[in-house]
Design an enzyme around this catalytic site. Sequence first.
Site, short mmCIF file in Angstrom:
data_model
loop_
_atom_site.label_atom_id
_atom_site.label_comp_id
_atom_site.label_asym_id
_atom_site.label_seq_id
_atom_site.Cartn_x
_atom_site.Cartn_y
_atom_site.Cartn_z
N HIS A 177 -9.70 1.60 4.48
CA HIS A 177 -8.45 1.76 5.22
C HIS A 177 -8.71 2.72 6.38
O HIS A 177 -9.48 3.67 6.26
CB HIS A 177 -7.35 2.31 4.30
CG HIS A 177 -6.00 2.25 4.95
ND1 HIS A 177 -5.60 3.20 5.87
CD2 HIS A 177 -4.99 1.36 4.85
CE1 HIS A 177 -4.39 2.88 6.31
NE2 HIS A 177 -4.00 1.77 5.70
N GLU A 192 -5.96 -4.62 10.29
CA GLU A 192 -4.93 -3.62 10.51
C GLU A 192 -5.23 -2.86 11.80
O GLU A 192 -6.01 -1.89 11.79
CB GLU A 192 -4.90 -2.62 9.35
CG GLU A 192 -4.53 -3.25 8.02
CD GLU A 192 -3.87 -2.25 7.09
OE1 GLU A 192 -2.77 -2.54 6.61
OE2 GLU A 192 -4.43 -1.15 6.88
N ASN A 227 0.88 -1.17 0.00
CA ASN A 227 0.00 0.00 0.00
C ASN A 227 0.92 1.22 0.00
O ASN A 227 1.48 1.58 1.03
CB ASN A 227 -0.89 -0.02 1.26
CG ASN A 227 -1.69 1.26 1.41
OD1 ASN A 227 -1.75 2.08 0.50
ND2 ASN A 227 -2.32 1.43 2.57
N LYS A 274 0.20 4.23 -0.31
CA LYS A 274 -0.43 5.43 0.24
C LYS A 274 -0.15 6.62 -0.70
O LYS A 274 0.03 6.42 -1.90
CB LYS A 274 0.03 5.68 1.67
CG LYS A 274 -0.15 4.42 2.53
CD LYS A 274 -0.06 4.67 4.01
CE LYS A 274 -0.25 3.35 4.75
NZ LYS A 274 -0.31 3.52 6.19
N SER A 323 2.81 -2.10 10.37
CA SER A 323 4.25 -2.21 10.64
C SER A 323 4.82 -3.61 10.37
O SER A 323 5.76 -4.03 11.03
CB SER A 323 4.57 -1.77 12.07
OG SER A 323 4.22 -0.40 12.25
N GLY A 358 2.04 2.37 10.72
CA GLY A 358 3.03 3.43 10.58
C GLY A 358 3.71 3.82 11.89
O GLY A 358 4.39 4.83 11.96
N GLU A 413 -7.11 5.10 7.50
CA GLU A 413 -6.86 6.52 7.20
C GLU A 413 -8.07 7.14 6.49
O GLU A 413 -8.35 8.33 6.67
CB GLU A 413 -5.57 6.65 6.37
CG GLU A 413 -4.35 6.39 7.24
CD GLU A 413 -3.16 5.78 6.51
OE1 GLU A 413 -3.11 5.81 5.27
OE2 GLU A 413 -2.27 5.24 7.22
#
Length: 252
Positions: free
Chosen positions: A98, A169, A8, A10, A213, A175, A100
């Site tokens: 996701h 996730e 991904n 991003k 991560s 991250g 985010e």
Amino acid sequence: MKKLIAGNWKMNGSLAANEALLTALAAGLGKIPSCEIAVCVPACYLPQVQALKLTHSALGAVEVGAQDISAHASGAYTGEVSADMLKDLGCRYVIVGHSERRQYHAETDALVADKAKSALAAGITPIVCVGETLDEREAGRTEEVVKRQLAAVIHANGHCISEVVVAYEPVWAIGTGKTASPEEAQAVHAVLRAQLKAATDQSARIKILYGGSMNAANAATLLAQPDIDGGLIGGAALKPQDFLKIIAAVPV
Ligand code: PGA
């Protein structure tokens, strides 16, 4: 089932950086990988990535995906990209829900479910992300949260649910360099597996990826868990040598 290692990217990359990354990936992929591989790239770079696949035969094994999709088919939705457009550009996968997007774009469980539906209708496999925040984990609500998120997608998609990929996730691991331990991840994957099993008799074909991560050092132990069918890789997918190490860590 073959595991899936999906990058991904991003909102990272440029024409030059993407070419360098994929050229390095092609050079390192050498023999036929033992897992499925995908890169989910910013939508504007889909044509470039498809062109690079034609230039480097080693990238033939790498599927291409997007990171978001509109729930609408077409029309007055400025800035959105439809399922048919992604299909036109050769997308095999699209990430939906996701954290985010849930966090910064207020995407609800219902919208995520609709996005998964749009993807499936166009023959694109949605990678449906679920995961709890740190507060939710500390409050002992992990199971309730991920089940609620997945239930919305199951409810909206009926028997087509067997065509999705799920990605667990944990938001606190994305991250941050903090990974769920293999045991913590496996425990949640088992919950999701049971939920999928109750929803469809085709659940054995549904991949459940871990993301948050995952890196070259921790991939092997995570991927060795019985219900971890691959990884959704953010930061480490931007470093070709790390991404290649994760691919090499997939148990055969
Ligand atoms: P990370 O991101 O690997 O950088 O934690 C994973 C993701 O957000 O998909």
